[in-house]
Write a protein that holds these residues in place. Structure first.
Motif, short mmCIF file in Angstrom:
data_model
loop_
_atom_site.label_atom_id
_atom_site.label_comp_id
_atom_site.label_asym_id
_atom_site.label_seq_id
_atom_site.Cartn_x
_atom_site.Cartn_y
_atom_site.Cartn_z
N SER A 185 6.61 2.15 0.47
CA SER A 185 6.87 2.91 0.85
C SER A 185 9.00 3.38 0.53
O SER A 185 9.17 4.64 1.01
CB SER A 185 6.81 2.97 2.20
N SER A 186 9.41 2.08 0.29
CA SER A 186 10.81 2.49 0.39
C SER A 186 11.84 3.44 -0.74
O SER A 186 12.36 3.21 -0.97
CB SER A 186 12.16 0.98 0.43
N ASP A 221 9.66 -8.24 4.12
CA ASP A 221 8.81 -8.10 2.79
C ASP A 221 10.16 -8.85 1.87
O ASP A 221 10.92 -8.01 1.15
CB ASP A 221 8.71 -6.89 2.16
N ARG A 251 2.73 4.17 3.29
CA ARG A 251 3.26 3.55 4.32
C ARG A 251 1.30 2.82 4.38
O ARG A 251 1.58 2.24 5.06
CB ARG A 251 3.78 3.54 5.24
N VAL A 252 0.22 3.71 4.40
CA VAL A 252 -0.95 3.80 4.19
C VAL A 252 -1.23 2.72 3.49
O VAL A 252 -2.18 1.73 3.87
CB VAL A 252 -1.70 5.00 4.76
N GLY A 261 4.50 8.73 4.46
CA GLY A 261 4.27 7.96 5.85
C GLY A 261 2.78 8.45 4.73
O GLY A 261 1.95 7.14 4.96
N ASN A 266 14.37 -2.33 16.16
CA ASN A 266 13.60 -1.69 16.54
C ASN A 266 12.34 -0.75 16.85
O ASN A 266 11.34 -0.57 17.20
CB ASN A 266 14.47 -0.55 15.03
N PHE A 298 15.42 5.58 17.91
CA PHE A 298 16.12 3.76 17.23
C PHE A 298 17.37 2.94 18.33
O PHE A 298 18.06 3.74 18.75
CB PHE A 298 17.10 3.86 15.73
N PHE A 306 3.78 1.45 10.84
CA PHE A 306 3.33 -0.16 10.34
C PHE A 306 3.19 -0.98 12.21
O PHE A 306 1.95 -1.41 11.66
CB PHE A 306 4.06 -0.45 10.63
N LYS A 347 -0.62 1.13 12.37
CA LYS A 347 -1.67 -0.62 11.98
C LYS A 347 -1.88 -1.95 12.50
O LYS A 347 -2.91 -1.80 12.83
CB LYS A 347 -1.10 -0.24 10.39
N ARG A 353 2.80 -6.13 5.85
CA ARG A 353 4.45 -5.75 5.38
C ARG A 353 5.71 -4.81 4.76
O ARG A 353 5.16 -4.09 4.03
CB ARG A 353 5.21 -6.89 4.11
N VAL A 369 3.51 10.91 12.08
CA VAL A 369 4.68 10.26 11.53
C VAL A 369 5.46 10.45 10.67
O VAL A 369 6.68 10.96 11.36
CB VAL A 369 4.24 9.07 11.80
N SER A 385 -2.61 10.01 12.38
CA SER A 385 -1.83 9.56 12.55
C SER A 385 -0.51 9.26 12.11
O SER A 385 0.53 9.40 12.55
CB SER A 385 -1.63 8.08 13.63
N GLN A 386 -1.05 8.59 10.40
CA GLN A 386 0.37 7.97 9.57
C GLN A 386 0.97 9.64 9.17
O GLN A 386 1.81 10.10 9.14
CB GLN A 386 -0.70 7.43 8.50
N LEU A 445 -6.68 6.84 11.62
CA LEU A 445 -5.21 6.31 10.81
C LEU A 445 -4.34 7.00 10.42
O LEU A 445 -3.24 7.46 10.31
CB LEU A 445 -5.46 4.90 10.86
N ASN A 490 9.62 12.41 10.95
CA ASN A 490 10.50 11.62 9.67
C ASN A 490 11.02 12.35 8.80
O ASN A 490 12.68 12.82 8.62
CB ASN A 490 10.38 10.39 9.01
N PRO A 531 9.33 -3.17 4.13
CA PRO A 531 10.93 -3.21 3.08
C PRO A 531 11.52 -3.19 3.78
O PRO A 531 11.46 -3.14 5.14
CB PRO A 531 10.86 -1.81 3.57
N PRO A 553 2.31 0.01 1.64
CA PRO A 553 3.46 -0.26 2.30
C PRO A 553 4.69 -0.54 1.51
O PRO A 553 5.30 -0.10 2.05
CB PRO A 553 3.56 -1.15 3.47
N GLU A 554 4.54 -1.63 0.76
CA GLU A 554 5.80 -1.93 -0.32
C GLU A 554 6.20 -1.44 -0.99
O GLU A 554 7.37 -1.16 -1.25
CB GLU A 554 5.10 -3.70 -0.78
#
Lengths: 404, 293
Positions: free
Chosen positions: B270-271, A176, B263-264, B260, A237, B219, A214, A217, A203, B17, B13-14, B10, B21, A205, B267-268
């Motif tokens: 999520s951080s 993004d 993100r569904v 999580g 990754n 990772f 992601f 999805k 998108r 996940v 599953s999210q 979905l 994390n 981060p 998403p932008e």
């Protein structure tokens, strides 16, 4: 004056004139090259110290082969992928140290910042690491050369090949920020132009580390191909986790920007079968192998296209300085554009008026682990994309220097 | 079936996940919370110690052929010993000073560790394969769950709750807690408090390294893997309440789930969602959700 004495005086005068001539044209008596690159961050393996090594190799070879009458010096610095650090360093180099050309400049933001400084101070900029097309479009100028590759060529290689080979429906996993968006946009255009369909994009981060959400999805979109519009650790990754979650091999991945260092870091198991576009592969010809082995002996890694391009561009620059008999920017730029590039990196490469160096690109496929016979034996070359097709045609250019 | 246009498969599953994390956040923030709670040191090199755990496992495998299961025990021990040295040689001198000094020292150490690993191994990262026994996955109907990820949840929750039990329910834990409340009194009773503190720091560091080994197959093993994660983990500790053991475990898991879900739906964001929550929590409960005000 005896004839002997006359001859001696004449010779001395001629020599003095010659050396004076050569000295007078080169400011400060030497050509100074500044390598401004990422020495500590996320791009330091694909450019970084390898780009500095390639620069030094180019200078050593140039001195050995062409025996120039001028001195050549190198300065190096880490721009940390930050535009302000890059432009400050470039300004300092040009103003205080009389640097003639600032080179490499991986990451678009640092490249664009240095291009502005160089234009203002009238110095040459040669870019090998950055990928974005605005460098030779909206932001182009007459002191800059974009040498190795760009997002247009990447999209045109990988996205086109995958679509025409049957990967008709796409979903993008996009970093993004500006580069990711540019790569997604260029690739989407190529996919639809070749009869494919873009089902959507997510998108993420930048930078990210966990891509599982992601990828799930992308998996649920049902697309045949997941296009990775990101780079570096994000790409590696994502590929690793795609295999973990069983996304591949049911759906295939297309790495829109991948370097040989990425493939090396991941290994062949998760990357096998992937298509990618590159401007250079070390194991392509006798010439590329010979040069790459010299590079490997010092760096302990095979060169990326950025590092090979750095060598080629610096050698070409020095040849242009010699041909012009001057380090004056406009004279050197004219000589660089006039002379075709013929070396191990490019055959009949040409720098256009928009600053784009056009040369053949290669579509490659990553080998299966069983097919890899020796260290770094990673790619099968599937197609050569001729220079005229690989890069954006001048007719579509948005560069103000190009008159329509 | 769909909820707000997102299929339940979905969504499920999210959430899973997110839980995975979350268990990473839990184990890392637990280590930080223990060190802060008992030593009053904000351990900024926790991320670097997590990275070192992953690298020790990778070096053990590639150079010495030592497998994942041995590394899971050995790497935390080795990195824990490095932690003990750091405590004995450096941190010990700072306890009487403001805890900002500890933060600055550990931040400096983090930069040095990352620099050394970057110089030695480059930045592209190294691959660490999932151990044979845990490779593959199971189809849960709504998602494909890699067995390894399931293992990560079990392993980290076991270690988290084991640690909680040790601190809250055992004699050793009682000494630890008492030592931090009134070290002079505890010392007068014949208990070696400096040794307890050294052990505590070493254990907190070993927890980070344990998370690092768990992370290695997921990772790329990368010199910067810790610095990417550490800021989020600090936010988790702050939200949970600095020094609260159970708070850090539950908050870690909860924030993983919230991340999580973000993100569904968007998403932008999520951080940043963790930091938005941190701001709200700090405004409403400055000591954190589980902290003692």
């Amino acid at each position: 004056m005896s004839s002997r004495k006359y001859a001696r005086t004449a010779c001395a005068a001629a020599l003095a004139a010659l050396s004076f001539g050569a000295q007078a044209q080169i400011s400060g008596g030497s050509v100074k090259i500044g390598v401004l690159t990422d020495l500590s961050g996320t791009y330091s393996d694909l450019a970084g110290s390898g780009a500095i090594l390639a620069t030094r190799m180019a200078i050593d070879d140039f001195i050995a082969n062409e025996k120039p009458s001028f001195k050549i010096e190198v300065v190096t610095a880490d721009h940390q992928n930050k535009a302000d650090i890059a432009s400050n360093k470039a300004r300092e180099w040009i103003e205080r140290e009389n640097v003639d050309t600032v080179t490499e400049l991986v990451t678009t933001s640092t490249a664009l910042a240095v291009m502005k400084v160089a234009k203002e101070k009238d110095r040459v900029v040669i870019m090998n690491g950055p990928a974005s097309t605005p460098i030779t479009n909206e932001q182009c100028n007459d002191v800059s050369v974009h040498y190795t590759y760009d997002t247009y060529a990447l999209a045109n290689g990988t996205a086109k090949a995958v679509t025409t080979q049957g990967g008709k429906s796409w979903f993008f996993l996009t970093a993004d920020y500006a580069f990711g968006h540019a790569l997604e946009k260029d690739s989407s255009a190529v996919v639809t132009a070749n009869g494919g369909k873009v089902l959507g994009a997510v998108r993420h981060p930048f930078p990210g580390s966990d891509f599982s959400s992601f990828l799930l999805k992308a998996q649920s979109s049902g697309a045949q191909v997941i296009g990775l519009a990101n780079a570096g650790a994000d790409t590696t990754n994502a590929i690793k986790q795609a295999a973990e979650f069983g996304v591949t091999p049911k759906q295939s991945l297309a790495g829109l920007l991948m370097f040989i260092t990425d493939v090396h870091a991941l290994g062949l198991k998760p990357t096998q079968g992937m298509f990618l576009t590159t401007g250079f592969y070390w194991d392509r010809t006798e010439e590329t192998r010979a040069w790459s082995k010299r590079f490997f002996d010092k760096q302990k890694k095979m060169p990326t296209m950025v590092q090979a391009g750095q060598y080629s561009s610096i050698y070409h620059y020095l040849k242009a300085v010699k041909a012009a008999g001057s380090d004056d920017t406009s004279k050197v730029m004219a000589a660089m554009k006039k002379t075709p590039i013929n070396d191990f990196f490019a055959k009949n490469g040409q720098i256009r008026d928009d600053g784009r160096m056009v040369h053949d690109m290669y579509l490659v496929q990553v080998k299966k682990p069983a097919d890899s016979k020796y260290p770094w034996d990673y790619y099968t070359i599937k197609a050569t994309i001729p220079a005229a097709e690989a890069f954006q045609p001048l007719a579509q250019s948005r560069c103000p220097l190009i008159k329509k | 079936m769909e909820i707000f246009g997102i299929s339940t498969a979905l969504l499920g599953s999210q959430l899973l996940v997110g839980l995975i994390n979350g268990s990473f956040y839990a184990i890392l923030s637990l280590g930080l919370a223990i060190i802060f709670g008992l030593l009053n040191i904000i351990n900024f090199c926790h991320g670097a110690q997590y990275m070192m755990g992953a690298f020790v496992a990778w070096i053990a495998l590639t150079r010495f052929g030592i497998n994942y299961w041995v590394a899971l025990i050995a790497a935390p021990l080795i990195v824990g010993v490095v932690g003990v040295l750091i405590e004995r040689l450096m941190l010990r001198r700072l306890y009487k000073l403001d805890h900002l000094y500890g933060l600055l020292l550990t931040f400096g150490l983090a930069l040095i560790f990352e620099g050394i690993f970057r110089d030695q191994f480059g930045i592209s990262g190294e691959s660490y394969e999932v151990p044979e026994l845990l490779s593959g996955g199971v189809n849960l109907g709504f998602m494909f769950l890699p067995i390894y990820r399931g293992w990560v949840i079990i392993a980290s929750l076991t270690v988290c709750f084991g640690t909680w039990y040790m601190i809250e329910r055992t004699k050793l834990g009682a000494y630890l807690r008492a030592g931090t409340e009134n070290s002079a009194m505890v010392q007068a009773l014949g208990i070696n408090v400096p040794l307890l503190i050294t052990f505590t720091y070493g254990y907190g560091v070993a927890l980070a390294a344990f998370a690092g080994v768990l992370a290695a197959p997921i990772f790329q093993v990368n010199p910067l893997m810790g610095s990417n994660l550490i800021i989020v983990v600090f936010a988790v500790v702050v939200i949970g309440g600095m020094g609260s053991i159970m708070g850090s475990i539950l908050t870690g898991l909860g924030l993983g789930l919230i991340e999580g879900l973000t993100r569904v739906f968007y998403p932008e964001a999520s951080s940043v969602v963790v930091f938005v929550i941190m701001v709200i929590v700090l405004l409403l409960r400055p000591a954190g959700l589980f902290g003692k005000s």
